[in-house]
Design a protein around this motif. Structure first.
Motif, PDB file in Angstrom:
ATOM      1  N   LYS A   7      58.293 119.290  38.189  1.00 14.76           N
ATOM      2  CA  LYS A   7      57.094 118.657  38.761  1.00 14.76           C
ATOM      3  C   LYS A   7      56.775 117.347  38.036  1.00 14.76           C
ATOM      4  CE  LYS A   7      54.758 122.876  40.377  1.00 14.76           C
ATOM      5  NZ  LYS A   7      53.572 123.741  40.180  1.00 14.76           N
ATOM      6  N   ILE A   8      56.923 117.369  36.708  1.00 13.52           N
ATOM      7  CA  ILE A   8      56.644 116.154  35.934  1.00 13.52           C
ATOM      8  C   ILE A   8      57.637 115.056  36.295  1.00 13.52           C
ATOM      9  CG2 ILE A   8      56.578 115.159  33.611  1.00 13.52           C
ATOM     10  CD1 ILE A   8      55.602 117.893  32.591  1.00 13.52           C
ATOM     11  N   ARG A   9      58.926 115.412  36.372  1.00 18.19           N
ATOM     12  CA  ARG A   9      59.940 114.414  36.701  1.00 18.19           C
ATOM     13  C   ARG A   9      59.714 113.859  38.110  1.00 18.19           C
ATOM     14  NH1 ARG A   9      63.617 118.373  35.282  1.00 18.19           N
ATOM     15  NH2 ARG A   9      64.667 118.128  37.313  1.00 18.19           N
ATOM     16  N   GLU A  10      59.343 114.731  39.035  1.00 18.98           N
ATOM     17  CA  GLU A  10      59.106 114.286  40.410  1.00 18.98           C
ATOM     18  C   GLU A  10      57.972 113.265  40.467  1.00 18.98           C
ATOM     19  OE1 GLU A  10      60.578 118.223  42.945  1.00 18.98           O
ATOM     20  OE2 GLU A  10      58.471 118.028  42.352  1.00 18.98           O
ATOM     21  N   ARG A  11      56.920 113.500  39.693  1.00 18.77           N
ATOM     22  CA  ARG A  11      55.807 112.546  39.709  1.00 18.77           C
ATOM     23  C   ARG A  11      56.219 111.225  39.058  1.00 18.77           C
ATOM     24  NH1 ARG A  11      49.475 113.441  38.053  1.00 18.77           N
ATOM     25  NH2 ARG A  11      48.935 111.245  37.861  1.00 18.77           N
ATOM     26  N   ILE A  12      56.982 111.320  37.964  1.00 25.79           N
ATOM     27  CA  ILE A  12      57.450 110.098  37.299  1.00 25.79           C
ATOM     28  C   ILE A  12      58.266 109.240  38.263  1.00 25.79           C
ATOM     29  CG2 ILE A  12      59.049 109.255  35.532  1.00 25.79           C
ATOM     30  CD1 ILE A  12      58.142 111.612  33.768  1.00 25.79           C
ATOM     31  N   VAL A  13      59.137 109.887  39.038  1.00 25.58           N
ATOM     32  CA  VAL A  13      59.972 109.153  39.989  1.00 25.58           C
ATOM     33  C   VAL A  13      59.144 108.650  41.161  1.00 25.58           C
ATOM     34  CG1 VAL A  13      61.904 109.355  41.607  1.00 25.58           C
ATOM     35  CG2 VAL A  13      62.066 110.388  39.337  1.00 25.58           C
ATOM     36  N   LYS A  14      58.270 109.484  41.686  1.00 24.82           N
ATOM     37  CA  LYS A  14      57.443 109.103  42.830  1.00 24.82           C
ATOM     38  C   LYS A  14      56.586 107.878  42.509  1.00 24.82           C
ATOM     39  CE  LYS A  14      53.766 110.838  45.864  1.00 24.82           C
ATOM     40  NZ  LYS A  14      52.863 111.981  46.170  1.00 24.82           N
ATOM     41  N   GLU A  15      56.061 107.818  41.295  1.00 25.84           N
ATOM     42  CA  GLU A  15      55.195 106.706  40.917  1.00 25.84           C
ATOM     43  C   GLU A  15      55.968 105.560  40.273  1.00 25.84           C
ATOM     44  OE1 GLU A  15      51.712 107.848  38.809  1.00 25.84           O
ATOM     45  OE2 GLU A  15      51.230 109.496  40.185  1.00 25.84           O
ATOM     46  N   ARG A  16      57.309 105.656  40.314  1.00 25.86           N
ATOM     47  CA  ARG A  16      58.177 104.572  39.810  1.00 25.86           C
ATOM     48  C   ARG A  16      57.830 104.207  38.369  1.00 25.86           C
ATOM     49  NH1 ARG A  16      60.368 106.423  43.825  1.00 25.86           N
ATOM     50  NH2 ARG A  16      61.214 105.162  45.530  1.00 25.86           N
ATOM     51  N   MET A  17      57.688 105.242  37.522  1.00 27.24           N
ATOM     52  CA  MET A  17      57.318 105.035  36.128  1.00 27.24           C
ATOM     53  C   MET A  17      58.503 105.081  35.179  1.00 27.24           C
ATOM     54  SD  MET A  17      54.030 107.589  36.009  1.00 27.24           S
ATOM     55  CE  MET A  17      53.801 107.380  34.255  1.00 27.24           C
ATOM     56  N   LEU A  18      59.644 105.553  35.658  1.00 29.07           N
ATOM     57  CA  LEU A  18      60.769 105.772  34.759  1.00 29.07           C
ATOM     58  C   LEU A  18      61.494 104.461  34.455  1.00 29.07           C
ATOM     59  CD1 LEU A  18      62.488 107.861  33.207  1.00 29.07           C
ATOM     60  CD2 LEU A  18      63.949 107.978  35.238  1.00 29.07           C
TER      61      LEU A  18
ATOM     62  N   ASP B 174      80.897 106.118  30.783  1.00 25.79           N
ATOM     63  CA  ASP B 174      80.591 107.333  30.028  1.00 25.79           C
ATOM     64  C   ASP B 174      79.541 107.124  28.940  1.00 25.79           C
ATOM     65  OD1 ASP B 174      82.441 108.792  31.524  1.00 25.79           O
ATOM     66  OD2 ASP B 174      84.085 108.218  30.189  1.00 25.79           O
ATOM     67  N   PHE B 175      78.748 106.056  29.056  1.00 23.05           N
ATOM     68  CA  PHE B 175      77.708 105.792  28.063  1.00 23.05           C
ATOM     69  C   PHE B 175      76.353 105.522  28.717  1.00 23.05           C
ATOM     70  CE2 PHE B 175      75.565 102.716  25.077  1.00 23.05           C
ATOM     71  CZ  PHE B 175      75.264 103.660  24.100  1.00 23.05           C
ATOM     72  N   SER B 176      76.349 104.654  29.707  1.00 22.45           N
ATOM     73  CA  SER B 176      75.081 104.325  30.366  1.00 22.45           C
ATOM     74  C   SER B 176      75.326 104.006  31.828  1.00 22.45           C
ATOM     75  CB  SER B 176      74.417 103.126  29.682  1.00 22.45           C
ATOM     76  OG  SER B 176      75.236 101.976  29.765  1.00 22.45           O
ATOM     77  N   VAL B 177      74.298 104.266  32.630  1.00 19.45           N
ATOM     78  CA  VAL B 177      74.393 104.004  34.062  1.00 19.45           C
ATOM     79  C   VAL B 177      73.026 103.556  34.571  1.00 19.45           C
ATOM     80  CG1 VAL B 177      73.939 106.438  34.611  1.00 19.45           C
ATOM     81  CG2 VAL B 177      75.046 104.970  36.303  1.00 19.45           C
ATOM     82  N   VAL B 178      73.022 102.547  35.426  1.00 23.96           N
ATOM     83  CA  VAL B 178      71.787 102.049  36.042  1.00 23.96           C
ATOM     84  C   VAL B 178      71.721 102.593  37.460  1.00 23.96           C
ATOM     85  CG1 VAL B 178      70.496 100.011  36.758  1.00 23.96           C
ATOM     86  CG2 VAL B 178      71.806  99.975  34.615  1.00 23.96           C
ATOM     87  N   VAL B 179      70.649 103.323  37.777  1.00 27.17           N
ATOM     88  CA  VAL B 179      70.532 103.965  39.092  1.00 27.17           C
ATOM     89  C   VAL B 179      69.186 103.634  39.717  1.00 27.17           C
ATOM     90  CG1 VAL B 179      72.104 105.857  38.552  1.00 27.17           C
ATOM     91  CG2 VAL B 179      69.690 106.095  38.014  1.00 27.17           C
ATOM     92  N   ASP B 180      69.165 103.577  41.062  1.00 29.08           N
ATOM     93  CA  ASP B 180      67.887 103.339  41.721  1.00 29.08           C
ATOM     94  C   ASP B 180      67.160 104.661  41.938  1.00 29.08           C
ATOM     95  OD1 ASP B 180      68.948 104.514  44.100  1.00 29.08           O
ATOM     96  OD2 ASP B 180      69.825 102.582  44.638  1.00 29.08           O
ATOM     97  N   TYR B 181      65.879 104.550  42.238  1.00 31.15           N
ATOM     98  CA  TYR B 181      65.035 105.745  42.339  1.00 31.15           C
ATOM     99  C   TYR B 181      65.476 106.661  43.481  1.00 31.15           C
ATOM    100  CZ  TYR B 181      61.685 103.838  38.963  1.00 31.15           C
ATOM    101  OH  TYR B 181      61.090 103.368  37.830  1.00 31.15           O
ATOM    102  N   GLU B 182      65.966 106.076  44.576  1.00 29.88           N
ATOM    103  CA  GLU B 182      66.389 106.907  45.705  1.00 29.88           C
ATOM    104  C   GLU B 182      67.532 107.835  45.310  1.00 29.88           C
ATOM    105  OE1 GLU B 182      65.754 103.677  45.869  1.00 29.88           O
ATOM    106  OE2 GLU B 182      63.904 103.808  47.065  1.00 29.88           O
TER     107      GLU B 182
END
Length: 545
Positions: free
Chosen positions: A387-398, A473-481
């Motif tokens: 639930k916490i992660r979903e709100r973080i993503v929904k509000e574009r806070m990450l 294998d170290f870092s990845v940039v991903v969009d919210y969708e």
């Protein structure tokens, strides 16, 4: 004098104070940490006072004996000099000097003079150097009867004499030109024997290197006039690192912690690092039940520019669980409150409560936060974590996540990650980093194993994160969708590309490989047929009896 020499001399004084405690039966006693830290602080304040009066009064700058020159001053001149000192300097009377106690160490009942001196310094500087309880009571700098920790009353004066003898052989004068890294080193050394149990809401001590990584990611560029908050501050390593990155004069620190021991260490840390102006915002109390930092209207909680925290992960808060689940707390704990397990109540995930509190306490426009969490939080498929992660993503806070190597904290084997949040809404993507393979295993104090990051690895983490770079294998940039498609997983490994290696073959090499596969399969089929026939034959031999 070199920095290394000053550090070595300071450490030697600390060791000498601990030796005195051991000689008087106080080694490893519950009161030892208080004695050592308070006497260390007394020495620091005494020397800082003498240093500042020399800066304030031209006639004292080249004095060979500053204390004697001060003693020769008239009371009016002395009072005028006090008014010239910086607000962060403790105001001392002439009879507060260490030299005064040294000259009277052979007086009868010297321990009473020693105790009353520290207590009078506390009262003289009550408004500036005290911290508060949740109910508003002032917690003074020093105990009223410090020497009474020595059980044998006839040895108390000797104990105080021994302490004063150690203090007069050392001076902090050369240390006041040093910066944050120096005092961070000294502070870690001072409390290293006492940081094993920081109390209910400050479970683990955060290594200086990790605090520095977090601070440099949170503040890649300078900022001014901001607030910094930690709701489970412990000894203050995280807020101090962040304040240093921002600039001590450009921020005000706010903290709360339920542990008295932690708050005493935090106060010392703030004083050492020129953050005396923040002492009035250090509160001893239960953050979850009764957060003390309110907005200007006093009708709600204060919202902060920067929040940084390494909260305890698992603590038994079953006594308060139902209260925290009540209606008056629902706005703050919107994702829910962990249930009380039938067994192992101390496994209750209290970090989930602090994480909700932190999100609630961020400024709506522009607030930033970094929170240390168990790595399992990143992928938990149900319940409060999801639930916490979903709100973080929904509000574009990450903004991003860094998964740290195992044993990055010597006191726990729990794998940890740092979640970076940002309320500016300026990020369309998040960077997820798996740094778990970095670092070198070392023994701390010959007992606990800790993973230590090299300076190059630290720089790689910070540079890669702040520049939003994807590395294999170290870092990845991903969009919210994409994060939403992965059930809001914050684990970098779930977004790494699966690479299939291709090898060029000639026609002859291809035919040879295929012939080999066919031959191997023929052998396996033959073995299977033989086994099948054997099983049938054995079944025919089975008879009814």
């Amino acid at each position: 004098m070199t920095t290394e020499t000053i550090i070595a001399n300071t450490k030697q004084m600390i060791d000498d104070l601990k030796t005195v405690c051991a000689n008087f039966g106080l080694g490893n006693a519950s009161s030892e940490y208080k004695i050592i830290t308070e006497i260390f602080l007394y020495k620091f304040l005494n020397d800082k006072f003498l240093y500042e009066v020399q800066q304030a009064e031209e006639s004292l700058k080249d004095s060979d004996n500053v204390e004697q020159a001060l003693n020769d001053m008239s009371e009016d001149d002395y009072e005028m000099l006090m008014m010239l000192l910086p607000p962060a300097t403790a105001k001392l009377k002439k009879e507060h000097f260490i030299s005064y106690l040294f000259n009277h160490k052979n007086d009868d009942k010297f321990n009473e003079l020693f105790d009353s001196t520290l207590w009078d310094i506390s009262n003289t500087n009550l408004d500036v150097f005290s911290v508060s309880t949740g109910s508003g009571d002032k917690i003074r700098l020093f105990d009223e009867h410090l020497s009474q920790n020595v059980t044998e009353s006839n040895r108390r004066s000797d104990f105080c004499k021994a302490m004063i003898d150690k203090l007069v052989t050392f001076s902090f004068a050369d240390a006041f030109s040093q910066k944050y890294d120096f005092f961070a080193t000294i502070f870690e050394y001072l409390i290293k024997d006492y940081n094993k149990d920081f109390g209910k809401y400050a479970e683990y001590y955060t290594p200086h290197s990790i605090a520095s990584i977090i601070a440099r990611i949170m503040v890649p560029e300078g900022t001014q006039n901001v607030t910094v908050y930690d709701p489970a501050a412990g000894s203050g390593t995280l807020v101090l690192a962040l304040a240093h990155e921002i600039g001590e004069s450009n921020c005000t620190i706010y903290t709360q912690d339920i542990s008295q021991k932690s708050n005493e260490f935090l106060r010392l840390n703030l004083i050492l690092n020129n953050l005396v102006h923040s002492l009035g915002h250090v509160v001893h109390g239960d953050t979850l039940l009764s957060p003390q930092h309110l907005n200007r209207q006093k009708n709600g909680l204060m919202k902060f520019d920067y929040i940084v925290s390494n909260p305890p992960f698992n603590v038994d808060f079953s006594d308060n669980r139902d209260t925290l689940a009540g209606d008056i707390y629902k706005e703050r704990f919107w994702a829910g409150v962990p249930n009380v397990p039938n067994k192992k109540k101390d496994s209750m995930a209290i970090y989930q409560m602090f994480l909700q509190h932190i999100i609630f306490s961020m400024k709506e426009s522009g607030g930033k936060a970094a929170v240390v969490v168990p790595t399992g939080f990143l992928t938990a498929g149900t319940g409060i974590p999801k639930k916490i992660r979903e709100r973080i993503v929904k509000e574009r806070m990450l903004r991003g996540v860094v998964s740290m190597p195992s044993n990055i904290f010597a006191t726990t084997g729990t794998n940890v990650s740092v979640v970076f949040l940002d309320n500016t809404k300026k990020y369309e993507q998040a960077i997820l980093m798996d740094a778990s393979k970095l670092g070198t295993k070392v023994k701390i104090d010959g007992k606990n194993q800790r993973t230590v990051l090299s300076p190059e690895e630290i720089e790689d983490i910070i540079h890669t994160f702040n520049n939003f770079e994807s590395k294999d294998d170290f870092s990845v940039v991903v969009d919210y969708e994409k994060i939403e498609q992965k059930k809001c997983s914050f684990s970098a490994g779930q977004y790494f590309e699966v690479k299939i290696e291709y090898v060029e073959l000639t026609q002859e090499e291809f035919k040879a490989k295929m012939d080999g596969y066919a031959e191997k399969l023929t052998e396996l089929f033959a073995e299977g047929n033989a086994l099948q026939a054997e099983i049938i034959e054995q079944l025919k031999k089975v008879k009814y009896e």
